[in-house]
Every structure is written in structure tokens, then in C-alpha cells.
Motif scaffolding. Structure first.
Motif, PDB file in Angstrom:
ATOM      1  N   THR A   1       0.840  -1.209  -0.018  1.00 49.57           N
ATOM      2  CA  THR A   1      -0.103   0.191   0.044  1.00 49.57           C
ATOM      3  C   THR A   1       0.910   1.250  -0.064  1.00 49.57           C
ATOM      4  OG1 THR A   1      -0.157   0.080   2.294  1.00 49.57           O
ATOM      5  CG2 THR A   1      -1.899  -1.366   1.226  1.00 49.57           C
ATOM      6  N   LEU A   2       0.420   2.229  -0.617  1.00 43.71           N
ATOM      7  CA  LEU A   2       1.153   3.744  -0.811  1.00 43.71           C
ATOM      8  C   LEU A   2       0.259   4.626  -0.998  1.00 43.71           C
ATOM      9  CD1 LEU A   2       3.914   4.971  -1.219  1.00 43.71           C
ATOM     10  CD2 LEU A   2       3.507   4.603  -3.843  1.00 43.71           C
ATOM     11  N   SER A   3       0.372   5.678   0.126  1.00 47.45           N
ATOM     12  CA  SER A   3      -0.516   6.843   0.285  1.00 47.45           C
ATOM     13  C   SER A   3       0.333   8.062  -0.018  1.00 47.45           C
ATOM     14  CB  SER A   3      -1.267   6.970   1.634  1.00 47.45           C
ATOM     15  OG  SER A   3      -1.946   7.824   1.918  1.00 47.45           O
ATOM     16  N   VAL A   4       0.086   8.943  -1.133  1.00 52.38           N
ATOM     17  CA  VAL A   4       0.792  10.196  -1.177  1.00 52.38           C
ATOM     18  C   VAL A   4      -0.247  11.122  -1.278  1.00 52.38           C
ATOM     19  CG1 VAL A   4       2.343   8.731  -2.263  1.00 52.38           C
ATOM     20  CG2 VAL A   4       0.707   9.894  -3.627  1.00 52.38           C
ATOM     21  N   GLN A   5       0.428  12.369  -1.032  1.00 49.04           N
ATOM     22  CA  GLN A   5      -0.556  13.486  -1.329  1.00 49.04           C
ATOM     23  C   GLN A   5      -0.583  14.011  -2.893  1.00 49.04           C
ATOM     24  OE1 GLN A   5      -1.739  13.778   2.116  1.00 49.04           O
ATOM     25  NE2 GLN A   5      -2.155  15.757   0.983  1.00 49.04           N
ATOM     26  N   GLU A   6      -1.856  14.477  -3.116  1.00 52.51           N
ATOM     27  CA  GLU A   6      -1.732  15.064  -4.539  1.00 52.51           C
ATOM     28  C   GLU A   6      -0.695  16.152  -5.077  1.00 52.51           C
ATOM     29  OE1 GLU A   6      -5.391  16.926  -5.165  1.00 52.51           O
ATOM     30  OE2 GLU A   6      -5.025  17.190  -7.670  1.00 52.51           O
ATOM     31  N   GLY A   7      -0.102  15.504  -6.089  1.00 51.08           N
ATOM     32  CA  GLY A   7       1.119  16.380  -6.495  1.00 51.08           C
ATOM     33  C   GLY A   7       2.437  15.645  -6.310  1.00 51.08           C
ATOM     34  N   ASP A   8       2.525  14.813  -5.286  1.00 49.74           N
ATOM     35  CA  ASP A   8       3.823  14.142  -4.981  1.00 49.74           C
ATOM     36  C   ASP A   8       3.717  12.951  -6.106  1.00 49.74           C
ATOM     37  OD1 ASP A   8       3.560  14.346  -1.252  1.00 49.74           O
ATOM     38  OD2 ASP A   8       3.964  15.967  -2.934  1.00 49.74           O
ATOM     39  N   SER A   9       5.357  12.460  -5.995  1.00 49.49           N
ATOM     40  CA  SER A   9       5.511  11.459  -6.840  1.00 49.49           C
ATOM     41  C   SER A   9       5.356  10.163  -5.963  1.00 49.49           C
ATOM     42  CB  SER A   9       6.790  11.516  -7.212  1.00 49.49           C
ATOM     43  OG  SER A   9       7.235  12.392  -8.142  1.00 49.49           O
ATOM     44  N   ALA A  10       4.917   9.045  -6.796  1.00 45.76           N
ATOM     45  CA  ALA A  10       4.622   7.654  -6.211  1.00 45.76           C
ATOM     46  C   ALA A  10       5.854   6.615  -7.009  1.00 45.76           C
ATOM     47  CB  ALA A  10       3.369   7.192  -6.306  1.00 45.76           C
ATOM     48  N   VAL A  11       6.425   5.652  -6.190  1.00 44.24           N
ATOM     49  CA  VAL A  11       7.530   4.823  -6.884  1.00 44.24           C
ATOM     50  C   VAL A  11       6.843   3.222  -6.348  1.00 44.24           C
ATOM     51  CG1 VAL A  11       9.642   4.031  -7.101  1.00 44.24           C
ATOM     52  CG2 VAL A  11       9.056   6.413  -6.936  1.00 44.24           C
ATOM     53  N   ILE A  12       6.757   2.360  -7.262  1.00 46.83           N
ATOM     54  CA  ILE A  12       6.455   1.022  -6.749  1.00 46.83           C
ATOM     55  C   ILE A  12       7.552   0.291  -7.508  1.00 46.83           C
ATOM     56  CG2 ILE A  12       4.778  -0.765  -7.192  1.00 46.83           C
ATOM     57  CD1 ILE A  12       2.646   1.802  -7.675  1.00 46.83           C
ATOM     58  N   LYS A  13       8.120  -0.560  -6.548  1.00 47.64           N
ATOM     59  CA  LYS A  13       9.109  -1.536  -7.005  1.00 47.64           C
ATOM     60  C   LYS A  13       8.949  -2.971  -7.133  1.00 47.64           C
ATOM     61  CE  LYS A  13      12.424   1.754  -5.165  1.00 47.64           C
ATOM     62  NZ  LYS A  13      13.657   1.972  -4.299  1.00 47.64           N
ATOM     63  N   CYS A  14       9.419  -3.541  -8.076  1.00 50.07           N
ATOM     64  CA  CYS A  14       9.405  -5.123  -8.435  1.00 50.07           C
ATOM     65  C   CYS A  14      10.575  -5.724  -8.655  1.00 50.07           C
ATOM     66  CB  CYS A  14       8.401  -5.375  -9.702  1.00 50.07           C
ATOM     67  SG  CYS A  14       6.694  -4.781  -9.292  1.00 50.07           S
ATOM     68  N   THR A  15      10.884  -7.181  -8.279  1.00 59.97           N
ATOM     69  CA  THR A  15      11.912  -7.814  -8.657  1.00 59.97           C
ATOM     70  C   THR A  15      11.511  -9.179  -9.018  1.00 59.97           C
ATOM     71  OG1 THR A  15      12.041  -9.024  -6.338  1.00 59.97           O
ATOM     72  CG2 THR A  15      13.324  -6.750  -6.534  1.00 59.97           C
ATOM     73  N   TYR A  16      12.291  -9.604  -9.996  1.00 64.40           N
ATOM     74  CA  TYR A  16      11.886 -11.100 -10.648  1.00 64.40           C
ATOM     75  C   TYR A  16      13.090 -11.806 -10.536  1.00 64.40           C
ATOM     76  CZ  TYR A  16      14.463  -9.246 -14.568  1.00 64.40           C
ATOM     77  OH  TYR A  16      15.507  -8.594 -15.603  1.00 64.40           O
TER      78      TYR A  16
END
Lengths: 116, 113
Positions: free
Chosen positions: B10-25
Motif C-alpha cells: 500500500t502507498l499513500s501520497v499527497q496530490e502532486g507528489d510522486s509515487a514509486v512502486i518496485k518489483c523484482t523478478y
């Protein structure tokens, strides 16, 4: 814009009953996939067809699940008998044929199955 | 077989901020990496994909980066908007057309207005 069609959208059944789901891929798409998505998880492949042939059904519980794509167009996924643990979203996806290269998969709206 | 791990859940950010989601394989043979967005009760929709011959790809506010040596790839969303709120899934497969996708477990992104 062409989309993958699925029916029914919702299905409630009792355990030990038989259920069937239908998928109509985007016209011309050679590859068809059935995925199962348990709430809170990513989709997991059940079966993959290339035209009318099964490419991968290694994760399909064959004692109760069956899938067919007789004419290489639409497909049916059947569960008999249904168990409580089969409650999930069943997603169909299709992708066009691109020689020697994977192409994007496009998903249908899914069938949400609830087994009571 | 392939195994894809995704963080955070889960990831909660403020409007206008950046969001980063990471995956490994895990499978070094994988070289196609799509990202899907799934809104509540709707179908997964492809938002961007990358193949292993490139390290980064951008589409407006969305970008994906790939590090094949480390076997990880990331989704970057800049200037987030409330309509970006959804569950995002990463996936991986061989680039041969003979393998289905292996998905991560998903990230629920909430953009607070």
C-alpha cells in the motif's frame, strides 16, 4: 475500441455445483488466457491457448477445471464441482499474434465467482 | 518458474507528489515487463510496458525503469492526481510470445487530495 467480453459478470453457486464462464477475445487475437485473481492478489494463469491449442495448462486443477477453445475464437472455462476455495475473479485476456515476440495482453471485465 | 515480488503493498501520497512502486523478478530469461492499473471492480488496464533492450520508458506522467543486472524494475508516477488511485500490478514474461505473464501481488495507491 474493441474489448474482451466475458459473461456472466457475477456468479453465485453452491459448492459441488457446476459453473461455466465464457470469453470472447478481441477479434483476430490468436492467444487467449484464463487467469484467476484471488482478492488482494495478482492474477495467476490457469490456461493459455494459441488458436485452438493449449499452450500451458500446468496450473489448471484438471480434476475439476476444464477449458476449451474449439474454433480458436471464443472460450469456455468450466468448474465441476465447485469448491469454497474457488471463490475468486476469473479474468480472460487476449493478445495478437506477433512472430517471436510477446505482445500486450488485454483483459476482459472478469467473472466474479462466489461459492457458498 | 518466474517469481515476481512487488513493494509496497500500500502507498499513500499527497496530490502532486510522486509515487514509486518496485518489483523484482527471478527468471533471467524474462525480458518483457508490463504494468497494469486496476480500479475497483474493473478490468486490469495496461498503462506502460518495457522490454529489456531499453532501460527507461516514459509516457507523460508515467515512467518505468529496468535494471536487468539487479533484476528489478520500477514504476514512477509524477504529479499524482486523485484519479491515479487504484491497484497497480507489475508483471514479467519472456519476450517470445510463448509465456503468459507472472504478476506481482499488487500495490494499492491512494492519492490524497
Amino acid at each position: 475500441e474493441a474489448e474482451v467480453a466475458q459473461s456472466p459478470r457475477y456468479k453465485i453457486t453452491e459448492k459441488s455445483q457446476a459453473v461455466a464462464f465464457w470469453c470472447d477475445p478481441i477479434s483476430g487475437h490468436a492467444t487467449l488466457y484464463w487467469y484467476r485473481q484471488i482478492l488482494g492478489q495478482g492474477p495467476e494463469l490457469l490456461v493459455q491457448f494459441q488458436d485452438e491449442s493449449v499452450v500451458d495448462d500446468s496450473q489448471l486443477p484438471k480434476d475439476r477445471f476444464s477449458a476449451e477453445r474449439l474454433k480458436g475464437v471464443d472460450s469456455t472455462l468450466k468448474i465441476q464441482p465447485a469448491e469454497l476455495g474457488d471463490s475468486a475473479m476469473y479474468l480472460c485476456a487476449s493478445s495478437p499474434r506477433v512472430p517471436s515476440r510477446v505482445s500486450p495482453q488485454y483483459f476482459g471485465p472478469g467473472t466474479r465467482l462466489t461459492v457458498l | 518458474g518466474e517469481n515476481v515480488e512487488q513493494h509496497p503493498s500500500t502507498l499513500s501520497v499527497q496530490e502532486g507528489d510522486s509515487a514509486v512502486i518496485k518489483c523484482t523478478y527471478s527468471d533471467s530469461a524474462s525480458n518483457y515487463f508490463p504494468w497494469y492499473k486496476q480500479e475497483l471492480g474493473k478490468r486490469p488496464q495496461l498503462i506502460i510496458d518495457i522490454r529489456s533492450n531499453v532501460g527507461e520508458k516514459k509516457d507523460q506522467r508515467i515512467a518505468v525503469t529496468l535494471n536487468k543486472t539487479a533484476k528489478h524494475f520500477s514504476l514512477h508516477i509524477t504529479e499524482t492526481q486523485p484519479e491515479d488511485s487504484a491497484v497497480y500490478f507489475c508483471a514479467a514474461s519472456e519476450d517470445t510470445g510463448r509465456r503468459a505473464l507472472t504478476f506481482g501481488s499488487g500495490t494499492r495507491l491512494q492519492v490524497q487530495p
